[in-house]
Design a protein around this motif. Structure first.
Motif, PDB file in Angstrom:
ATOM      1  N   SER A 148     -31.919  46.677 -77.324  1.00 38.67           N
ATOM      2  CA  SER A 148     -30.612  47.318 -77.323  1.00 38.67           C
ATOM      3  C   SER A 148     -30.770  48.813 -77.605  1.00 38.67           C
ATOM      4  CB  SER A 148     -29.718  46.674 -78.390  1.00 38.67           C
ATOM      5  OG  SER A 148     -30.178  47.036 -79.676  1.00 38.67           O
ATOM      6  N   HIS A 175     -29.413  50.452 -79.985  1.00 39.47           N
ATOM      7  CA  HIS A 175     -29.636  50.633 -81.419  1.00 39.47           C
ATOM      8  C   HIS A 175     -31.119  50.455 -81.766  1.00 39.47           C
ATOM      9  CE1 HIS A 175     -28.942  50.577 -85.705  1.00 39.47           C
ATOM     10  NE2 HIS A 175     -29.571  49.418 -85.786  1.00 39.47           N
ATOM     11  N   ASP A 176     -31.748  49.442 -81.173  1.00 33.72           N
ATOM     12  CA  ASP A 176     -33.177  49.204 -81.420  1.00 33.72           C
ATOM     13  C   ASP A 176     -34.023  50.359 -80.898  1.00 33.72           C
ATOM     14  OD1 ASP A 176     -32.522  46.785 -82.563  1.00 33.72           O
ATOM     15  OD2 ASP A 176     -32.915  45.628 -80.728  1.00 33.72           O
TER      16      ASP A 176
END
Length: 96
Positions: free
Chosen positions: A2, A4-5
């Motif tokens: 993602s 965010h990752d």
């Protein structure tokens, strides 16, 4: 992965870069132009990732600008009393 990752991974790499730049500064000194440039570039990368993180956490829907309604009624002629007619000169003067 993602977003965010990915941003977290980039942040970890930037932290490693900051530590490495700090070690280089200790060995080479921080007064040289090249070292100051590397430090500034690392700081700019950190700021850019922070902006990306803020943009990624913002709502996904684009915000439309507020529309301004323009009335169909004619403008008040008193707004134009003190202006010249563009390209025609002033009302009380004549062209040469």
């Amino acid at each position: 992965m993602s977003v965010h990752d990915e941003l977290t991974s980039v942040q970890r790499c930037l932290d490693d870069l900051t530590r490495s730049v700090g070690r280089l500064e200790q060995q080479l000194g921080s007064g040289g132009l090249d070292m100051r440039r590397v430090r500034a570039d690392a700081d700019h990368l950190r700021e850019s990732v922070a902006l990306l993180r803020a943009a990624a956490s913002a709502p996904a829907a684009p915000r439309r600008p507020d529309l301004v309604t323009i009335p169909d009624t004619p403008y008040d002629d008193s707004l134009w009393i003190d202006s010249d007619d563009e390209g025609l000169g002033a009302r009380d003067r004549h062209a040469p």
